[in-house]
Structures are given as structure tokens and as C-alpha cells.
Design a protein around this motif. Structure first.
Motif, PDB file in Angstrom:
ATOM      1  N   LYS A 284       0.562  -1.227   0.065  1.00 49.54           N
ATOM      2  CA  LYS A 284      -0.270  -0.220  -0.541  1.00 49.54           C
ATOM      3  C   LYS A 284       0.877   1.455   0.202  1.00 49.54           C
TER       4      LYS A 284
ATOM      5  N   GLU B  71       1.447   2.065  -3.659  1.00 45.80           N
ATOM      6  CA  GLU B  71       1.239   1.711  -4.297  1.00 45.80           C
ATOM      7  C   GLU B  71       1.139   0.334  -5.523  1.00 45.80           C
TER       8      GLU B  71
ATOM      9  N   LYS C 227      -4.257   3.402  -9.926  1.00 49.11           N
ATOM     10  CA  LYS C 227      -3.618   3.287  -8.214  1.00 49.11           C
ATOM     11  C   LYS C 227      -5.137   1.768  -8.382  1.00 49.11           C
TER      12      LYS C 227
ATOM     13  N   GLU D 222      -5.765  -1.675  -4.965  1.00 43.11           N
ATOM     14  CA  GLU D 222      -6.443  -2.343  -4.363  1.00 43.11           C
ATOM     15  C   GLU D 222      -5.511  -3.479  -4.459  1.00 43.11           C
TER      16      GLU D 222
END
Lengths: 274, 579
Positions: free
Chosen positions: A241, A244, A263, A265
Motif C-alpha cells: 500500500k 502503491e 492506483k 487496492e
């Protein structure tokens, strides 16, 4: 400090470390565990321990290091390599020390796939290889595909696990010599000073150069922070995270064609286990 | 006691592209073929659901287990060679499909110049342009003779590409269109074009669309997932021996693949015939003798050389007298041959987590003899390339020069630049020298007590000069690409014994003169009629491009030779001196 108090401090420090993640870098004056744990801290850590018990990761116990002191030293060292700061979590919060512990108890730590036959030469040539090759992270066809870690020729009879045990204890020796205290008790800048001495090739160990130990430590800290969480590091994909990084996926066709940065998750290997 | 097996037509050592092509071609021609692979049996399923950077990129799952056998390495003849002990320092593929499974898939034909390098250099610049001690020679084959085999290999592998505007003549287009053009690749092409160069898309074995090859094998369209180079493809979208030539061989019913079979010797008792090979089943320890009419060594360069030396076949190269052949002209893409410039961009952020092994832009303006070498202090050249392999999170920790190696500032820059850096490099050719060679190590042994192969290799002014030239050109392009910070690579002082990249060659070199070459242009040994040695080991020097398609194409040429030999026997070609 009375003995009883000292014991109490040690106990809470252990819980504090065990709890990992929560604090790491950036504590008062940059000192992590520096014998400066205030009473406020002790209280906090007790509370936090009980709060966190329910979510505690049962895999977080030592499988390679037997001495707690060695593991404490490892934690403190990795946290200096990747400190917690405004940019994101540090090595401890990311689970790096447990990652390293697990790696060392497996085939990587025992050099199972490496050529470990005699003779091992500890001569001028091997000494120079270990000390001179500081640019090896910039050379070679893999510079574009591999983590930039320096790779001096490996010419020691010690396996990686052996190198860690000796190296961490050597760190304490150097800390004692330079600052008259254990590594974990030093101020952050003093810890950096000790690590820098290893990184500069100033520290000699038995059968291996201090810089070889440091390179290994640095490499594995990065690996622990950014490898798939299946190995125990990169906890909750926090490393990904922070970077990214979206993790392994079946297809990136759309992203490849996009001019703008996309971007996403992150997903992990866990998503492939069906 | 070795167990003697029934004789077969052809025994092949190694199952990479070289061994795979030969197995497919000869089993299709009705010959009984046995292939021996020291690694494990693998197929597509082994690479599915394991997109794992640590396992493949940092722990080298697909590379040779060095605990049993490795090489030793030194720079000069008077040094003690030391073993290359860890897989961080070595890159040699293993298991079914060999290096052909983890390869990136970049495809370049070697230009006409390289096949006739000695003649063409002497012709254009005079013999004095070739320094004393540089042992380059013509390959005994021309580009025009190679062209049909290149064409055949490209069709088998479903290569996806567009024509090099400065490239040699082709009989056909690539069978598939090029891969998609990502933003970094376009940036490179635009910058190069603006400078008057001729950029084009790297031809790729990552296939751009679903494709059925002439053998009826199907390849899928690449998904740009980035788990490519160092990995096996989980989608059958990277052309490799597992998706193409091995199943083709298996379908014939004439082919048997034996894995975990470690070949120790070519059975040879002098004369002009080999009798077969001796190998060990590494699961049981049982030794076998496999007799065959034709023996094909199609392993990695190191193994091909070592097996000949251990079996006492051919005349070993002696660097003192500069006579003999086996082990001569060690060459390859060393650490000095991939230098260039890395640019860091403040206001551009690229989707670098996406990519494919051979996705990239390239240009041949400074390749081979495409430019005038009269005023430069080196010969040959290389491609200038940008590649977007796609990066995992461990890899993407690059920081501009001057950033500390660790600590807060390192972390900050590593995060900031993770998707803001691009690299352009020069894949410089590597010339051969009398002092760079292979022989058997006097000290170190494998599990069976056989000596390891020893490599003696050092850099020369040629290497440093060509690298310097390349770095300057790459820096110029990177400036034009608009990078805010440009880090030009430094030129290493000396070969650092990092055998990464897997592109090592020579030692069983081809040519038209038995005094200076080990094999003819069918890769048939001059000394032993039924022994063919196929692979990078045949390269007399290393041209300035990636090697795989030339190895695959030479394997098609060798297959043709083996068929001819099985029909007529004897030497297929006359050596220059006998002619």
C-alpha cells in the motif's frame, strides 16, 4: 533503577516489541527501546497488549533465533534500515524481523541450494571481493529486474543463518566498544553509526566480512517489507500500500495502455488459492 | 554398475530450446528420441497460481541447484579460481524446458556482419583494426544461409514484432503483430526518433494474440501481468519449450523424456564415433548407459563444454600456446555489456507494475557495423533498448545516486521513485580473446567427484570503450526523454564473477576450419561424426543482441544435419584446410 523495576521494564519492553508495529521509529528523540521507556509507555504497552491479544498473529514467534536478545537486535537493526516515519510503516510494523527469522530457518538460511564444498579461501582475494564490490547493485543484465542489493562473491563456509547470528552479536560488540551499551539500548543515531560501520566495510567478522552481513541484512529487510505477505512480512500488505503496488493479478492489459497512473487496492497470492 | 539400455536413434542432453527443437524435429521425422534432463518434470501447472516475486526473482526457484555442481571463476590465468557458490551470482535454468521457460522473450536475429565478422571487419577497416589477441572468426555460415532457420523458429515460437528499419532482409513478416506500446516505450521511441534514429518495437516471444504454430500448438495472448522474466508463464502466452516443441515431440509417440537424469559422460573410446551417454538417475542413484546412433549435447554452454572435457573429446584449448579448441573463446553478455542510463522523472508516473518480458523499444543505429567504426576504438556494437518487464515491489527500490543505501531518506526516495524511473541500456557485443576460456578446475568437484568447469575471463579495452560509447548514447536519449535526474552507469574495472543474465557462450565454437573450430555449421563435431553440440556454446563471439532465437534457429539447422547424417553417415562438410 531497582531490580524489580528493571524486571518490570524488561517485561513491558518485551511485550512492546512483541506487539511490534505500534511504535517503532520516531519515538521520543528517535530512541526505540533505549532504556528510556517512560512509565507512561509501560502503561500504554500493557493496555495495548491486552487490546491486541485478540488479533495477535499466532505465527509471530521465533523459529530460527533462540536467544531473544539476538532477535531484539535484529528488530532494532531492520527498523533503522526501514524506519517508521511520515512516509509509512517501518520494518517492525511490516513484520520484517519475523520474515527474516522464518527465512533463516528454511532452505535459504541453510544455503541448501548453494555450493558449499571446501576449500573456502580466506585470502586477500576473497577479502577484496567482499570489500571492493560496492557497485554490484548497478552492474549486470538484472539491474532492471532485481532489487538493487549488492552481491559480493560468497566465499564463506558460514551459511546465511550463521552469518546472522555472528553478525548480530558482533553488532552488540561494536555497540559496546563505541558507545558502551548494547545495540538495542543506543540512541537511533548511535545505532545508525554502528550499522554504517558495517556498511562501510570497517567491521571484520570471523570467516566473513561485516559488509557481507550488512548487505544480507539490508536485502532481507527489503524482501520482508515488500514480498507477498504469505512469507510473514509485508503485514496486511502495508508495504505494498505504501508503494502503491497492486500485487499479482491475471492481467494488466488496461493499465499497460493507460497513460495515467492507475492506483489499485492490492491483491495477494491468497487470492489465487481457490 | 551401469545398467545398459536399448539403443535409440538419438539421445539428447538437455530440454531447453536447443534440445526441444531437435527432439521435435527428429521425432517428427520418425526417429526414436530420448531426451535427458537433469532437472524436474514441469508443465504449465507448475507455474499457475504462483506469481511470487520472492520465490522466483530473489530465491531463484527456476535456476540450477548449485549445491551439486557449479562453475569456478577467475580473471587471469595465474589466479586461484573460486566457486560461484550462490544463485545470486549465477543464472542457469534447470528443469524441463531449461532456460527457455524463464527467458524474457526478446527476439533479435543476428546481423550479417556478425556471422562474417572477421572478413567484414578486415574488408572495411583493414586487418589492423582487429587487435592482437582478439580471437574473432567467421562462423562458417552466412546470414542468408541462416535466414530460413530464423524464419522457422519465429513461426514455431509465434514471435510478435515489427520489422527493424535497419535490419537484414527477411523472407517473411513476423507471424504476429508487435506487443502493445506502453507510455515508457512510446517516450523512448519519440525521443530516439527526434534524434534521427530508427526505433521500433522489440520483437517478442510474449505473444500478442492467440496463435497456432505450424506444429499445431496453441499460444495465448499476453496479459502483461509482469510475472514473466525469471518466471514460467501461467497463461501459456510466453512461447517456451513447454508450450511448443516438447508437446510436439510427445505427440509423435517417438519421444521419451527422462527427467532427473544427470549426464556424466559421453561414451567415447576414441575414433570418430560416440557410443551414447552415461547418466545417473538422481532419485535412485542408479547409473545408466544409453547407447544411440547420434548423441546431441544441447545443454547450457557450461555443461556442453564440461561434458566434452570430462569425456576427453576434441582437443582442449591451451591459452599459452593458443592451440586446441574445446573451451576456447568464452564470451557472453557480462555485467559490462548492459550499461546505460537511468532517468528519474518528477512529474511522470508510469504503470510499471504492468509489463512483459520482451515489451520494449529498441534501435539498431549503433548495432553491429551499422555505423562507421573508423574513429572509434572498438569494433561491433549493440542495441539500445528500453524494457518494461513489469516490476514487483521488491524490485522497485531504485533511488537516484547520492541517496543513502538505507534509512528514512532511502525509504522516501524508493517510494517516491518506484513508478518514476526508466532505464535505457546498450546491449554491447562481447568479443573473444585468447585469455578468456574454459577448462576443468584442478580443485573443486561436483557430487560425483568430477572436476567443475573453470572460467577464466577478464575485461579488455574493447569492452570498456564500447561500454563508454553506449552509456553516452543512452544518456543522450534519456535526456531527450525528459528525465529530471539522469544517472549514467559507471564502467566496472573488472569482471566481477556475477554470472547473471544467463547469456554465456563459446567453447565449442563453430567455423569452417577444424583447427580453429569444434563444430561445422551443422554443429557436428569435426572430430566425432555422430556427435552434435548445440547451443550458445557454438558462438565464436557474442553479437550485440540477445541470443535465444539464434540458438533455436541453429537447432533447426542441426536437426537437418542430424537427419542427413542418419541417412548418409560421415562428415557433412569438408573443413577449410582439407578443401
Amino acid at each position: 533503577m531497582a531490580d524489580e523495576d528493571k524486571e518490570k521494564t524488561d517485561e513491558s519492553r518485551r511485550r512492546f516489541i512483541k506487539n511490534t508495529g505500534m511504535i517503532a521509529g520516531g519515538v521520543v528523540g528517535g530512541s526505540l527501546f533505549g532504556g528510556l521507556l517512560t512509565s507512561q509507555f509501560q502503561d500504554d504497552s500493557d493496555t495495548q497488549t491486552s487490546n491486541n491479544e485478540a488479533t495477535q498473529n499466532l505465527q509471530e514467534a521465533r523459529t530460527f533465533f533462540s536467544r531473544k536478545e539476538d532477535f531484539d537486535t535484529l528488530q532494532a537493526a531492520t527498523e533503522r534500515i526501514l524506519p517508521k516515519d511520515d512516509d509509512g510503516p517501518g520494518a517492525i510494523e511490516l513484520g520484517v524481523p519475523f520474515f527474516i527469522d522464518k527465512q533463516l530457518s528454511g532452505s535459504w538460511g541453510t544455503n541448501a541450494k548453494a555450493y558449499m564444498k571446501d576449500p573456502f579461501y580466506q585470502n586477500k582475494q576473497t577479502y577484496e571481493y567482499q570489500h571492493k564490490d560496492t557497485k554490484q547493485d548497478k552492474s549486470g543484465p538484472n539491474t532492471s529486474t532485481q532489487a538493487p542489493s549488492r552481491t559480493p562473491r560468497y566465499q564463506t563456509r558460514l551459511n546465511r543463518g550463521d552469518i546472522y547470528l555472528q553478525g548480530l552479536r558482533k553488532m552488540n560488540e561494536v555497540s559496546q566498544k563505541k558507545f558502551d551499551n548494547k545495540f538495542t539500548e543506543l540512541e537511533a543515531d548511535q545505532q545508525d553509526d554502528v550499522l554504517q560501520a558495517f556498511d562501510n566495510g570497517e567491521i571484520d567478522m570471523r570467516g566473513v566480512a561485516g559488509i557481507t552481513f550488512f548487505n544480507l541484512l539490508r536485502q532481507m529487510t527489503l524482501e520482508g517489507a515488500f514480498s507477498d505477505p504469505v512469507y510473514g512480512g509485508n503485514r496486511n500488505m502495508m508495504g505494498w500500500k505504501m508503494k502503491e503496488y497492486p500485487g499479482p493479478r491475471m492481467s494488466y492489459v488496461n493499465e499497460l495502455e493507460s497513460d495515467a497512473f492507475v492506483k489499485k487496492e492490492p491483491k495477494s497470492l491468497r487470492d489465487f488459492q481457490s | 554398475m551401469a545398467k545398459k539400455l536399448d539403443k535409440v536413434d538419438v539421445v539428447v542432453v538437455g530440454t531447453g530450446w536447443a534440445g526441444g527443437v531437435i527432439s521435435a524435429e527428429l521425432s517428427k521425422a520418425g526417429k526414436k528420441v530420448v531426451a535427458l534432463e537433469r532437472g524436474e518434470k514441469k508443465n504449465l501447472e507448475d507455474y499457475t497460481g504462483v506469481k511470487d516475486e520472492l520465490r522466483f526473482m530473489n530465491r531463484f526457484q527456476m535456476m540450477q541447484d548449485l549445491s551439486h555442481e557449479t562453475i569456478t571463476s577467475r580473471n587471469t590465468m595465474d589466479e586461484q579460481a573460486l566457486p560461484v557458490r550462490t544463485r545470486d551470482e549465477m543464472m542457469a535454468g534447470t528443469d524441463t524446458g531449461g532456460g527457455g521457460v524463464h527467458w524474457a522473450g526478446a527476439v533479435y536475429r543476428y546481423p550479417p556482419y556478425d556471422f562474417e565478422i572477421y572478413s567484414k571487419t578486415a574488408e572495411r577497416y583493414g586487418k589492423d583494426k582487429i587487435p592482437d589477441g582478439m580471437t574473432i572468426q567467421d562462423w562458417g555460415i552466412t546470414y542468408d544461409e541462416m535466414e530460413p532457420y530464423y524464419d522457422q523458429f519465429e513461426k514455431t515460437a509465434g514471435i510478435s514484432g515489427e520489422e527493424d528499419p535497419l535490419g537484414p532482409e527477411r523472407s517473411n513478416d513476423y507471424p504476429n503483430p508487435p506487443l502493445l506500446e506502453s507510455r515508457p516505450v512510446r517516450l523512448f521511441k519519440d525521443a530516439a526518433e527526434e534524434l534521427g534514429y530508427h526505433p521500433y518495437q522489440v520483437a517478442s516471444a510474449n505473444v500478442s494474440q492467440q496463435y497456432e504454430n505450424p506444429d499445431g500448438e496453441t499460444l495465448n495472448a499476453c496479459m502483461y501481468c509482469a510475472f514473466c522474466h525469471y518466471y514460467g508463464c501461467d497463461f501459456g502466452a510466453k512461447s517456451d519449450p513447454l508450450m511448443t516443441v516438447i508437446p510436439t515431440a510427445q505427440k509423435t509417440g517417438n519421444f521419451e523424456l527422462r527427467t532427473q537424469s544427470y549426464v556424466r559422460r559421453v561414451l567415447y573410446d576414441g575414433g570418430n564415433k560416440a557410443n551414447g551417454v552415461m547418466y545417473v538417475d538422481t532419485e535412485t542413484g542408479q547409473e545408466f548407459e544409453q547407447p544411440a546412433d547420434v548423441v546431441v549435447l544441447a545443454a547450457f554452454t557450461f555443461t556442453n563444454n564440461r561434458l566434452l572435457m570430462l569425456s576427453e573429446i576434441g582437443k582442449p584449448y591451451d591459452p599459452e600456446s593458443r592451440t586446441g579448441v574445446i573451451g576456447k573463446n568464452f564470451n557472453g553478455q557480462m555485467n559490462i555489456t548492459f550499461l546505460g542510463a537511468r532517468g528519474f522523472f518528477e512529474d511522470r508516473k508510469f504503470n510499471l507494475y504492468a509489463g512483459a518480458g520482451a515489451l520494449g523499444g529498441t534501435m539498431s543505429d549503433f548495432a553491429a557495423d551499422n555505423f562507421d567504426h573508423s574513429d572509434v576504438d572498438f569494433i561491433n556494437g549493440g542495441a539500445i533498448e528500453i524494457r518494461q518487464y513489469g516490476e514487483g515491489a521488491i524490485t522497485s527500490n531504485r533511488v537516484p545516486k547520492g541517496t543513502p543505501n538505507w534509512g528514512s531518506e532511502f525509504k522516501k526516495n524508493a517510494n517516491h521513485y518506484a513508478y518514476r524511473n526508466l532505464n535505457v541500456w546498450y546491449t554491447a557485443a562481447n568479443m573473444s580473446w585468447y585469455h578468456n576460456y574454459m577448462d576443468l578446475d584442478p580443485t573443486y568437484k561436483d557430487d560425483f567427484g568430477d572436476p567443475l568447469l573453470r572460467v577464466t575471463n577478464k575485461y579488455t579495452d574493447q569492452d570498456r570503450n564500447i561500454a563508454k560509447f553506449g552509456i553516452e548514447k543512452c544518456t543522450e536519449i534519456m535526456e531527450n526523454m525528459g528525465a529530471d535526474i539522469i544517472d549514467a552507469d559507471d564502467i566496472p574495472e573488472e569482471f566481477d564473477h556475477m554470472y547473471q543474465g544467463g547469456h554465456y557462450a563459446g567453447g565449442v565454437i563453430m567455423g569452417d576450419d577444424p583447427e580453429t573450430s569444434a563444430v561445422n555449421n551443422y554443429l557436428q563435431m569435426w572430430d566425432v561424426d555422430n556427435l552434435f553440440v548445440v547451443g550458445g556454446s557454438a558462438f565464436p563471439h557474442f553479437p550485440g543482441h540477445h541470443p535465444t532465437v539464434t540458438i533455436g534457429s541453429l537447432a533447426y539447422r542441426a536437426s537437418e544435419g542430424i537427419e542427413k547424417y542418419l541417412k548418409n553417415g560421415g562428415q557433412l562438410l569438408k573443413g577449410k584446410q582439407e578443401a
